[in-house]
Design a protein around this motif. Structure first.
Motif, PDB file in Angstrom:
ATOM      1  N   GLN A 161       0.833  -1.212   0.000  1.00  0.00           N
ATOM      2  CA  GLN A 161       0.000   0.000   0.000  1.00  0.00           C
ATOM      3  C   GLN A 161       0.864   1.256   0.000  1.00  0.00           C
ATOM      4  O   GLN A 161       0.542   2.249  -0.629  1.00  0.00           O
ATOM      5  N   ARG A 162       2.008   1.184   0.686  1.00  0.00           N
ATOM      6  CA  ARG A 162       2.917   2.323   0.783  1.00  0.00           C
ATOM      7  C   ARG A 162       3.787   2.461  -0.456  1.00  0.00           C
ATOM      8  O   ARG A 162       4.020   3.563  -0.946  1.00  0.00           O
ATOM      9  N   GLU A 163       4.272   1.357  -0.990  1.00  0.00           N
ATOM     10  CA  GLU A 163       5.324   1.424  -1.998  1.00  0.00           C
ATOM     11  C   GLU A 163       4.853   1.382  -3.445  1.00  0.00           C
ATOM     12  O   GLU A 163       5.476   1.994  -4.302  1.00  0.00           O
ATOM     13  N   VAL A 164       3.789   0.674  -3.739  1.00  0.00           N
ATOM     14  CA  VAL A 164       3.346   0.567  -5.132  1.00  0.00           C
ATOM     15  C   VAL A 164       2.998   1.936  -5.720  1.00  0.00           C
ATOM     16  O   VAL A 164       3.414   2.237  -6.848  1.00  0.00           O
ATOM     17  N   PRO A 165       2.282   2.824  -5.009  1.00  0.00           N
ATOM     18  CA  PRO A 165       2.016   4.148  -5.603  1.00  0.00           C
ATOM     19  C   PRO A 165       3.290   4.947  -5.905  1.00  0.00           C
ATOM     20  O   PRO A 165       3.346   5.666  -6.900  1.00  0.00           O
ATOM     21  N   VAL A 166       4.307   4.791  -5.079  1.00  0.00           N
ATOM     22  CA  VAL A 166       5.574   5.493  -5.328  1.00  0.00           C
ATOM     23  C   VAL A 166       6.245   4.902  -6.563  1.00  0.00           C
ATOM     24  O   VAL A 166       6.725   5.636  -7.430  1.00  0.00           O
ATOM     25  N   LEU A 167       6.258   3.587  -6.660  1.00  0.00           N
ATOM     26  CA  LEU A 167       6.849   2.934  -7.823  1.00  0.00           C
ATOM     27  C   LEU A 167       6.100   3.311  -9.103  1.00  0.00           C
ATOM     28  O   LEU A 167       6.721   3.543 -10.148  1.00  0.00           O
ATOM     29  N   GLU A 168       4.773   3.410  -9.036  1.00  0.00           N
ATOM     30  CA  GLU A 168       3.985   3.833 -10.200  1.00  0.00           C
ATOM     31  C   GLU A 168       4.348   5.258 -10.626  1.00  0.00           C
ATOM     32  O   GLU A 168       4.425   5.556 -11.816  1.00  0.00           O
ATOM     33  N   GLU A 169       4.578   6.128  -9.665  1.00  0.00           N
ATOM     34  CA  GLU A 169       4.991   7.503  -9.972  1.00  0.00           C
ATOM     35  C   GLU A 169       6.356   7.522 -10.655  1.00  0.00           C
ATOM     36  O   GLU A 169       6.579   8.251 -11.622  1.00  0.00           O
ATOM     37  N   VAL A 170       7.280   6.695 -10.159  1.00  0.00           N
ATOM     38  CA  VAL A 170       8.618   6.613 -10.755  1.00  0.00           C
ATOM     39  C   VAL A 170       8.527   6.077 -12.177  1.00  0.00           C
ATOM     40  O   VAL A 170       9.268   6.524 -13.058  1.00  0.00           O
ATOM     41  N   LYS A 171       7.636   5.130 -12.428  1.00  0.00           N
ATOM     42  CA  LYS A 171       7.449   4.610 -13.792  1.00  0.00           C
ATOM     43  C   LYS A 171       7.140   5.760 -14.743  1.00  0.00           C
ATOM     44  O   LYS A 171       7.696   5.847 -15.831  1.00  0.00           O
ATOM     45  N   LYS A 172       6.253   6.676 -14.321  1.00  0.00           N
ATOM     46  CA  LYS A 172       5.930   7.838 -15.152  1.00  0.00           C
ATOM     47  C   LYS A 172       7.137   8.763 -15.310  1.00  0.00           C
ATOM     48  O   LYS A 172       7.390   9.274 -16.401  1.00  0.00           O
ATOM     49  N   MET A 173       7.870   8.984 -14.222  1.00  0.00           N
ATOM     50  CA  MET A 173       9.014   9.879 -14.250  1.00  0.00           C
ATOM     51  C   MET A 173      10.102   9.374 -15.216  1.00  0.00           C
ATOM     52  O   MET A 173      10.736  10.161 -15.905  1.00  0.00           O
ATOM     53  N   LEU A 174      10.307   8.049 -15.243  1.00  0.00           N
ATOM     54  CA  LEU A 174      11.358   7.465 -16.059  1.00  0.00           C
ATOM     55  C   LEU A 174      10.861   7.048 -17.442  1.00  0.00           C
ATOM     56  O   LEU A 174      11.627   6.491 -18.234  1.00  0.00           O
ATOM     57  N   LEU A 175       9.592   7.300 -17.713  1.00  0.00           N
ATOM     58  CA  LEU A 175       8.976   6.988 -19.008  1.00  0.00           C
ATOM     59  C   LEU A 175       9.145   5.516 -19.370  1.00  0.00           C
ATOM     60  O   LEU A 175       9.553   5.158 -20.472  1.00  0.00           O
ATOM     61  N   ILE A 176       8.821   4.662 -18.404  1.00  0.00           N
ATOM     62  CA  ILE A 176       8.894   3.214 -18.628  1.00  0.00           C
ATOM     63  C   ILE A 176       7.549   2.770 -19.209  1.00  0.00           C
ATOM     64  O   ILE A 176       6.501   3.093 -18.677  1.00  0.00           O
TER      65      ILE A 176
END
Length: 177
Positions: A161-176
């Motif tokens: 619950q804590r980490e998946v939203p952060v990882l999803e945000e990073v996916k957008k930031m890194l254009l994965i």
């Protein structure tokens, strides 16, 4: 998820363990660590304690020591847990969550970090003895599957619950893709 100055800010509740009281805050640093291939680095934890028996995936990080700034703390934690020297690219934001089971409020400061090199880990004795920590190198999709797989326990669901939203945000930031 809310935005504070283009950083994420997420406030979460613990719906896994009953609430009785909170008696302390813990200031924590955590990192989404990636390399040139856009592979991510996590820790695998095997625990059997008052939270229950669980195998978990988690970002590297830990408590900020007295007198330590956030950047120094994240560099230290990543060296200890992953053996990684990193470049801190930016602060991603804060996730405020609770572990009702231990009466704790966590203030997690997340950073985006790129690996420069790997060397020796410097795990604390309790991390070796109690958590049997090991490193994981995963693609974004593999990491999401691991969080889902590890969500079969109360603590696993709190961490996801804590980490998946952060990882999803990073996916957008890194254009994965």
């Amino acid at each position: 998820m809310m935005s504070k100055e283009d950083k994420i800010y997420l406030e979460l509740e613990d719906r896994e363990f009953p609430f009785s009281y909170t008696d302390h805050d813990r200031k924590i640093v955590r990192a989404i660590v990636f390399d040139e291939e856009k592979k991510f680095y996590f820790v695998r934890i095997h625990r059997d304690d008052s939270f229950g028996k669980a195998t978990l995936i988690e970002t590297s990080g830990g408590g900020v020591e007295k007198g330590e700034d956030l950047e120094t703390a994240i560099q230290r934690e990543l060296k200890e847990e992953l053996g990684a020297e990193v470049e801190i690219l930016q602060e991603i934001g804060i996730v405020s969550d609770y572990y009702n089971h231990v009466h704790r409020h966590n203030i997690n400061h997340y950073f985006l970090c790129k690996v420069r090199s790997f060397g020796e880990k410097n795990l604390m004795p309790y991390e070796i003895r109690d958590f049997h920590m090991e490193s994981l190198k995963l693609s974004y999709e593999e990491a999401i599957r691991e969080y889902e797989k590890c969500s079969n326990t109360k603590l696993g669901r709190l961490i996801a619950q804590r980490e998946v939203p952060v990882l999803e945000e990073v996916k957008k930031m890194l254009l994965i893709n």
